[in-house]
Every structure is written in structure tokens, then in C-alpha cells.
Design an enzyme around this catalytic site. Structure first.
Site, PDB file in Angstrom:
ATOM      1  N   GLY A  94       0.785  -1.334  -0.096  1.00 41.33           N
ATOM      2  CA  GLY A  94       0.083   0.009   0.012  1.00 41.33           C
ATOM      3  C   GLY A  94       0.781   1.337   0.050  1.00 41.33           C
ATOM      4  O   GLY A  94       0.413   2.275  -0.347  1.00 41.33           O
ATOM      5  N   ASP A 144       0.374   3.472   4.462  1.00 39.30           N
ATOM      6  CA  ASP A 144      -0.493   3.998   3.715  1.00 39.30           C
ATOM      7  C   ASP A 144      -1.743   4.725   4.682  1.00 39.30           C
ATOM      8  O   ASP A 144      -2.086   5.698   4.346  1.00 39.30           O
ATOM      9  CB  ASP A 144      -1.006   2.981   2.403  1.00 39.30           C
ATOM     10  CG  ASP A 144      -1.573   1.786   3.046  1.00 39.30           C
ATOM     11  OD1 ASP A 144      -1.579   1.448   4.425  1.00 39.30           O
ATOM     12  OD2 ASP A 144      -2.020   1.078   2.352  1.00 39.30           O
ATOM     13  N   ASP A 175      -5.376   1.947  10.355  1.00 41.66           N
ATOM     14  CA  ASP A 175      -6.850   1.921  10.874  1.00 41.66           C
ATOM     15  C   ASP A 175      -7.099   1.344  12.115  1.00 41.66           C
ATOM     16  O   ASP A 175      -7.395   1.815  13.232  1.00 41.66           O
ATOM     17  CB  ASP A 175      -7.193   0.749   9.751  1.00 41.66           C
ATOM     18  CG  ASP A 175      -8.894   0.489   9.879  1.00 41.66           C
ATOM     19  OD1 ASP A 175      -9.480   1.256   9.964  1.00 41.66           O
ATOM     20  OD2 ASP A 175      -9.138  -0.689   9.594  1.00 41.66           O
ATOM     21  N   THR A 176      -7.128   0.057  12.398  1.00 41.10           N
ATOM     22  CA  THR A 176      -7.052  -0.271  13.780  1.00 41.10           C
ATOM     23  C   THR A 176      -5.808  -0.325  14.665  1.00 41.10           C
ATOM     24  O   THR A 176      -5.726  -0.061  15.820  1.00 41.10           O
ATOM     25  CB  THR A 176      -7.218  -2.049  13.934  1.00 41.10           C
ATOM     26  OG1 THR A 176      -6.286  -2.568  13.484  1.00 41.10           O
ATOM     27  CG2 THR A 176      -8.599  -2.399  12.978  1.00 41.10           C
ATOM     28  N   GLY A 177      -4.715  -0.189  14.102  1.00 38.71           N
ATOM     29  CA  GLY A 177      -3.558   0.223  14.495  1.00 38.71           C
ATOM     30  C   GLY A 177      -2.656  -1.137  14.645  1.00 38.71           C
ATOM     31  O   GLY A 177      -1.631  -1.014  15.315  1.00 38.71           O
ATOM     32  N   THR A 225      -1.356  -3.699  12.769  1.00 39.91           N
ATOM     33  CA  THR A 225      -0.316  -3.852  11.830  1.00 39.91           C
ATOM     34  C   THR A 225       0.889  -3.215  12.412  1.00 39.91           C
ATOM     35  O   THR A 225       1.671  -3.707  12.691  1.00 39.91           O
ATOM     36  CB  THR A 225      -0.610  -3.552  10.544  1.00 39.91           C
ATOM     37  OG1 THR A 225      -1.859  -4.088  10.359  1.00 39.91           O
ATOM     38  CG2 THR A 225       0.528  -3.888   9.682  1.00 39.91           C
ATOM     39  N   LYS A 257      -7.304   6.559  10.180  1.00 39.09           N
ATOM     40  CA  LYS A 257      -8.714   6.353  10.446  1.00 39.09           C
ATOM     41  C   LYS A 257      -8.820   6.236  12.108  1.00 39.09           C
ATOM     42  O   LYS A 257      -9.068   5.204  12.335  1.00 39.09           O
ATOM     43  CB  LYS A 257      -9.197   5.203   9.753  1.00 39.09           C
ATOM     44  CG  LYS A 257     -10.754   5.143   9.108  1.00 39.09           C
ATOM     45  CD  LYS A 257     -10.857   4.121   8.435  1.00 39.09           C
ATOM     46  CE  LYS A 257     -10.839   3.704   6.911  1.00 39.09           C
ATOM     47  NZ  LYS A 257     -11.166   2.405   6.619  1.00 39.09           N
ATOM     48  N   ASP A 281      -5.747  -0.316  -1.916  1.00 41.59           N
ATOM     49  CA  ASP A 281      -6.531  -1.332  -2.647  1.00 41.59           C
ATOM     50  C   ASP A 281      -7.865  -1.636  -2.324  1.00 41.59           C
ATOM     51  O   ASP A 281      -8.160  -1.795  -1.088  1.00 41.59           O
ATOM     52  CB  ASP A 281      -5.623  -2.472  -3.148  1.00 41.59           C
ATOM     53  CG  ASP A 281      -5.688  -3.457  -1.982  1.00 41.59           C
ATOM     54  OD1 ASP A 281      -5.301  -3.066  -0.765  1.00 41.59           O
ATOM     55  OD2 ASP A 281      -6.076  -4.748  -2.142  1.00 41.59           O
ATOM     56  N   ARG A 337      -5.059   0.675  -6.896  1.00 42.16           N
ATOM     57  CA  ARG A 337      -4.045   1.385  -6.239  1.00 42.16           C
ATOM     58  C   ARG A 337      -3.401   2.484  -7.019  1.00 42.16           C
ATOM     59  O   ARG A 337      -2.827   3.460  -6.628  1.00 42.16           O
ATOM     60  CB  ARG A 337      -2.705   0.249  -6.198  1.00 42.16           C
ATOM     61  CG  ARG A 337      -3.181  -0.804  -5.037  1.00 42.16           C
ATOM     62  CD  ARG A 337      -1.912  -1.322  -4.848  1.00 42.16           C
ATOM     63  NE  ARG A 337      -2.083  -2.911  -4.144  1.00 42.16           N
ATOM     64  CZ  ARG A 337      -2.060  -2.894  -2.947  1.00 42.16           C
ATOM     65  NH1 ARG A 337      -2.216  -2.078  -2.084  1.00 42.16           N
ATOM     66  NH2 ARG A 337      -2.302  -4.354  -2.222  1.00 42.16           N
TER      67      ARG A 337
HETATM   68  P1  IMP Z   1      -4.587  -2.003  10.808  1.00 43.92           P
HETATM   69  O1  IMP Z   1      -3.762  -2.991  11.143  1.00 43.92           O
HETATM   70  O2  IMP Z   1      -6.203  -1.971  10.947  1.00 43.92           O
HETATM   71  O3  IMP Z   1      -4.144  -0.447  11.215  1.00 43.92           O
HETATM   72  O4  IMP Z   1      -4.429  -2.119   8.948  1.00 43.92           O
HETATM   73  C1  IMP Z   1      -3.930  -1.156   8.332  1.00 43.92           C
HETATM   74  C2  IMP Z   1      -3.927  -1.802   7.111  1.00 43.92           C
HETATM   75  O5  IMP Z   1      -5.135  -2.236   6.469  1.00 43.92           O
HETATM   76  C3  IMP Z   1      -3.464  -0.845   6.071  1.00 43.92           C
HETATM   77  O6  IMP Z   1      -2.140  -0.881   5.770  1.00 43.92           O
HETATM   78  C4  IMP Z   1      -4.471  -1.263   4.710  1.00 43.92           C
HETATM   79  O7  IMP Z   1      -3.598  -1.977   4.022  1.00 43.92           O
HETATM   80  C5  IMP Z   1      -5.610  -1.810   5.129  1.00 43.92           C
HETATM   81  N1  IMP Z   1      -6.552  -0.781   5.112  1.00 43.92           N
HETATM   82  C6  IMP Z   1      -7.256  -0.241   6.275  1.00 43.92           C
HETATM   83  N2  IMP Z   1      -8.008   0.554   6.116  1.00 43.92           N
HETATM   84  C7  IMP Z   1      -8.112   0.533   4.733  1.00 43.92           C
HETATM   85  C8  IMP Z   1      -9.028   1.270   3.499  1.00 43.92           C
HETATM   86  O8  IMP Z   1      -9.939   2.084   3.862  1.00 43.92           O
HETATM   87  N3  IMP Z   1      -8.856   1.005   2.534  1.00 43.92           N
HETATM   88  C9  IMP Z   1      -7.883   0.143   1.931  1.00 43.92           C
HETATM   89  N4  IMP Z   1      -7.159  -0.624   2.708  1.00 43.92           N
HETATM   90  C10 IMP Z   1      -7.299  -0.420   4.220  1.00 43.92           C
HETATM   91 MG    MG Z   2      -0.716  -1.511   4.401  1.00 37.69          MG
END
Ligand code: IMP
Ligand code: MG
Length: 176
Positions: free
Chosen positions: A41, A97, A100-102, A104, A128, A156, A162
Site C-alpha cells: 500500500g 498508507d 486503521d485499527t493500529g 499492524t 482513520k 486497494d 492502487r
Molecule cells: P490496521 O492494522 O487495521 O491499522 O490495518 C492497516 C492496513 O489495513 C493498511 O495498511 C491497509 O492495507 C488496510 N486498510 C485499512 N483501511 C483501509 C481502507 O479504507 N482501504 C484500503 N485498505 C485499508
Molecule cells: Mg498496508
């Protein structure tokens, strides 16, 4: 079929990139800087961001995956590709990129910290915060987005979109 509605125009994205590039240039002057992009991403953001930083720097990439499907977080982070650089003693910025939840970045930063970088920071094009499950230190924050699934500028859906220069919200269109 999916309809694409523009959420963030490319001009606004480029302004954000310039702002973060200037800030990083100021903060890391005289330091040995290494940017690690999270594949796939972050590849578009990474390419723009490095050209907005006026410092000598190195780049590397890691591939991590946390999602079983497109939108469901599993909380399990897999290292699909590690970086090639020895980060010990380096000033590292992880480039992502979207947070989201944090989950990763929480896991990835914890792993990188065990390798003794001189410093470790996080830079994300989009954020987010309404979806956060774990706290992450986000020193370089691009643009805040609402709780909607977005694509484009590296992001994506099912591997596609992308390459869009702007960020769009995807809405499913039901055929009659
Ligand atoms: P987290 O571990 O939930 O913070 O996930 C982050 C990863 O989820 C990002 O690096 C993206 O690859 C994917 N992701 C989260 N939200 C979106 C979105 O709205 N569109 C596309 N990919 C997303
Ligand atoms: Mg990602």
C-alpha cells in the site's frame, strides 16, 4: 459493480506530502535517515514522500499482512518480506498508507524496536482514528479520513484501484 466517489483530490494529497516532507527534513537534519515502506500500500506515498525530503536518505521495504480478507482484521501480523538493511543505530521512519485499527503498525514497530534503531517513528498518508483498537505513536500524520473504505493512492480493494491518483470511497451498485 462499484461506484467511485472522490474523497480527497490529488492536489490535497500533494500538499500533505509537501508538508510532511518539510517537517521530516527539519527534524532529521544531520542524521542518518532510513525510510521503511510497508508494501504494498505505501509504495505510491513512499515515492512521493522521498522526493519531498531534502536530506540524504536510504529506503527499504517490508511486506506485512494483517488481514485475512479485505476488511476484516485478524490481529495476526505476518512478515511476508523483511527489510534488507541493518537498522541498528539508524534513524528509522516507517512509512504506511493508512492506520486503521493500529494492529499492524503496533506489531511491526515492536518488532523493529528489538533491532535497536537510534530512533523509530511512524508516518502515514491517511489516518482513520475512529477505528483504532490499539494506540500507535503516529509522529507524521497525513490526512484524517472518516470510517469508510477508501481506495486509490496505493490503497486497494481486492488488489485493484492502487493506481488512482486521488482517494475514492467505493460504493457497491446493485443491478436491477
Ligand atoms: P490496521 O492494522 O487495521 O491499522 O490495518 C492497516 C492496513 O489495513 C493498511 O495498511 C491497509 O492495507 C488496510 N486498510 C485499512 N483501511 C483501509 C481502507 O479504507 N482501504 C484500503 N485498505 C485499508
Ligand atoms: Mg498496508
Amino acid at each position: 459493480m462499484y461506484r467511485q466517489d472522490t474523497l480527497i483530490r490529488s492536489e490535497e494529497i500533494q500538499e500533505m506530502v509537501q508538508r510532511l516532507g518539510k517537517q521530516i527534513t527539519k527534524d532529521y537534519e544531520g542524521k542518518e535517515l532510513l525510510l521503511i515502506g510497508a508494501l504494498k500500500g505505501a509504495f505510491v506515498f513512499m515515492a512521493d514522500l522521498v522526493r519531498a525530503i531534502e536530506l540524504p536518505l536510504q529506503v527499504d521495504f517490508m511486506a506485512v499482512s494483517s488481514y485475512g480478507s479485505a476488511t476484516k482484521s485478524t490481529g495476526v501480523v505476518k512478515i511476508l518480506k523483511d527489510c534488507d538493511t541493518n537498522i541498528e543505530g539508524k534513524h528509522v521512519i516507517v512509512v504506511e498508507d493508512i492506520i486503521d485499527t493500529g494492529l499492524t503498525m503496533n506489531k511491526l514497530l515492536a518488532l523493529l524496536q528489538t533491532r535497536n534503531p537510534a530512533s523509530l517513528a511512524l508516518c502515514s498518508a491517511f489516518d482513520k482514528p475512529s477505528r483504532r483498537q490499539v494506540e500507535v505513536p503516529l509522529q507524521y500524520r497525513g490526512i484524517e479520513v472518516p470510517d469508510q473504505f477508501i481506495v486509490g493512492y496505493g490503497l486497494d480493494f481486492d488488489g485493484k484501484y492502487r493506481n488512482l491518483p486521488e482517494v475514492c470511497v467505493l460504493t457497491e451498485v446493485v443491478d436491477e
